[in-house]
Design a protein around this motif. Structure first.
Motif, short mmCIF file in Angstrom:
data_model
loop_
_atom_site.label_atom_id
_atom_site.label_comp_id
_atom_site.label_asym_id
_atom_site.label_seq_id
_atom_site.Cartn_x
_atom_site.Cartn_y
_atom_site.Cartn_z
N SER A 1 0.83 -1.20 0.00
CA SER A 1 0.00 0.00 0.00
C SER A 1 0.86 1.26 0.00
CB SER A 1 -0.92 -0.01 1.23
OG SER A 1 -1.66 1.20 1.30
N VAL A 2 1.92 1.24 0.79
CA VAL A 2 2.82 2.40 0.85
C VAL A 2 3.48 2.64 -0.50
CG1 VAL A 2 4.99 3.24 1.84
CG2 VAL A 2 3.26 2.24 3.33
N VAL A 3 3.96 1.59 -1.13
CA VAL A 3 4.63 1.73 -2.42
C VAL A 3 3.65 2.20 -3.49
CG1 VAL A 3 5.71 0.44 -4.31
CG2 VAL A 3 6.50 0.12 -1.97
N ALA A 4 2.47 1.59 -3.53
CA ALA A 4 1.48 1.97 -4.54
C ALA A 4 1.07 3.43 -4.40
CB ALA A 4 0.26 1.06 -4.44
N SER A 5 0.86 3.86 -3.16
CA SER A 5 0.48 5.24 -2.91
C SER A 5 1.58 6.21 -3.33
CB SER A 5 0.15 5.43 -1.42
OG SER A 5 -0.12 6.78 -1.14
N ALA A 6 2.82 5.87 -2.98
CA ALA A 6 3.95 6.74 -3.33
C ALA A 6 4.14 6.82 -4.84
CB ALA A 6 5.22 6.23 -2.67
N ALA A 7 4.02 5.69 -5.52
CA ALA A 7 4.18 5.68 -6.98
C ALA A 7 3.10 6.52 -7.64
CB ALA A 7 4.14 4.25 -7.50
N GLU A 8 1.88 6.45 -7.14
CA GLU A 8 0.79 7.24 -7.71
C GLU A 8 1.02 8.73 -7.48
OE1 GLU A 8 -2.47 8.28 -9.80
OE2 GLU A 8 -1.44 6.34 -9.70
N VAL A 9 1.53 9.09 -6.32
CA VAL A 9 1.86 10.50 -6.05
C VAL A 9 2.90 11.00 -7.05
CG1 VAL A 9 3.00 12.03 -4.40
CG2 VAL A 9 1.22 10.47 -3.62
#
Length: 291
Positions: free
Chosen positions: A64-72
């Motif tokens: 979740s952390v990685v996906a959120s950061a990549a989307e940002v």
């Protein structure tokens, strides 16, 4: 194919500042951006707060952390190719391994759960001291983070060991279309400072001339490959670590060569790099010298 920029994330505010900076840097240089999360960072950066009364598994949280950061990062720089991965390792080992195939590692100055008032996170310090590629620690005030000063600051002390750092600084200034300010500090020895006024003045002129010669030696060969970069050469009396930190107030990035030394606790940074990482008011790039 050029290696990507790699940015470490852990969901902290500091990591998101580093992520924004990394996305802009990737766009500036036309590089892909790789977002990584080490799934065992809790060992180093503190426990993850509970959400909604229950804590997800470490793997779900990490993804979740990685996906959120990549989307940002994608929203910030739509033209940058962004990828993300969870790494099953502790943060230091994971980032050092990533650095073997990265153009640079980009980190926040403090991780999640750091002690209040701590000047630099343990992971950032350890990685900067040991990485084989440049490490950029994103820190500083809003002007330095936004790049509004239009100035790259380069510290020069030993031209023979700083060619890689000089090239890095020129590339940054060229990509940003801004000035490169190269600084060589020269502390006047106590014996010279206590001489009679005329002799002390002669000593100052001598040391300043030596500092100017060091700048010429460090810059002249590289500057020919970057004719569009405006260069300001500055010699300043004073300890290098204090001079450079003071001048970061008007810089968008400080570039310093890594002076790794072996100590009781393994590899350590030299005084200039360590002080800059803790006190600079703009991001700091530590560029290692390879024999």
């Amino acid at each position: 194919m050029e290696h990507p920029l790699v940015v470490g994330t852990d969901g902290s505010d500091s990591a998101f500042r580093a992520l924004d900076w990394a996305a802009d840097e990737a766009a500036r240089h036309g590089l892909p951006l790789r977002v990584v999360y080490a799934s065992r960072w809790e060992r180093y950066e503190g426990a993850v707060p509970e959400e909604g009364g229950g804590r997800p598994s470490e793997q779900v949280l990490a993804e979740s952390v990685v996906a959120s950061a990549a989307e940002v990062a994608r929203r910030r720089q739509a033209d940058v190719k962004v990828s993300g991965e969870v790494l099953a390792s502790d943060a230091i080992t994971a980032l050092l391994n990533e650095g073997l195939h990265a153009t640079a590692l980009i980190l926040g100055s403090r991780g999640r759960g750091e002690i209040a008032g701590l000047l630099l996170g343990s992971v950032s310090l350890a990685v900067a001291a040991r990485a084989r590629c440049p490490v950029i620690v994103v820190r500083g005030d809003s002007a330095g983070l936004a790049g509004t000063h239009e100035r790259i600051l380069l510290g020069v002390a030993d031209p023979a060991k700083e060619t890689t750092a000089v090239r890095f600084a020129f590339r940054e200034a060229e990509a940003r279309h801004c000035m490169l300010e190269a600084v060589c500090a020269w502390p006047l020895p106590v014996r010279d400072a206590t001489e009679a006024p005329l002799l002390a003045a002669d000593a100052r002129r001598y040391h300043e001339k030596q500092a100017s010669a060091l700048l010429d030696e460090a810059l002249d060969e590289v500057s020919g490959a970057h004719p569009a970069v405006r260069v300001r050469r500055v010699t300043v009396e004073g300890p290098a670590h204090k001079v450079l930190v003071h001048r970061t107030a008007a810089a968008d990035l400080l570039v310093t060569g890594a002076q790794h030394r072996q100590g009781h606790f393994g590899l350590q940074l030299g005084r200039v790099a360590h002080t800059a990482l803790c006190h600079a008011t703009c991001p700091v790039a530590v560029v290692p010298h390879h024999d």
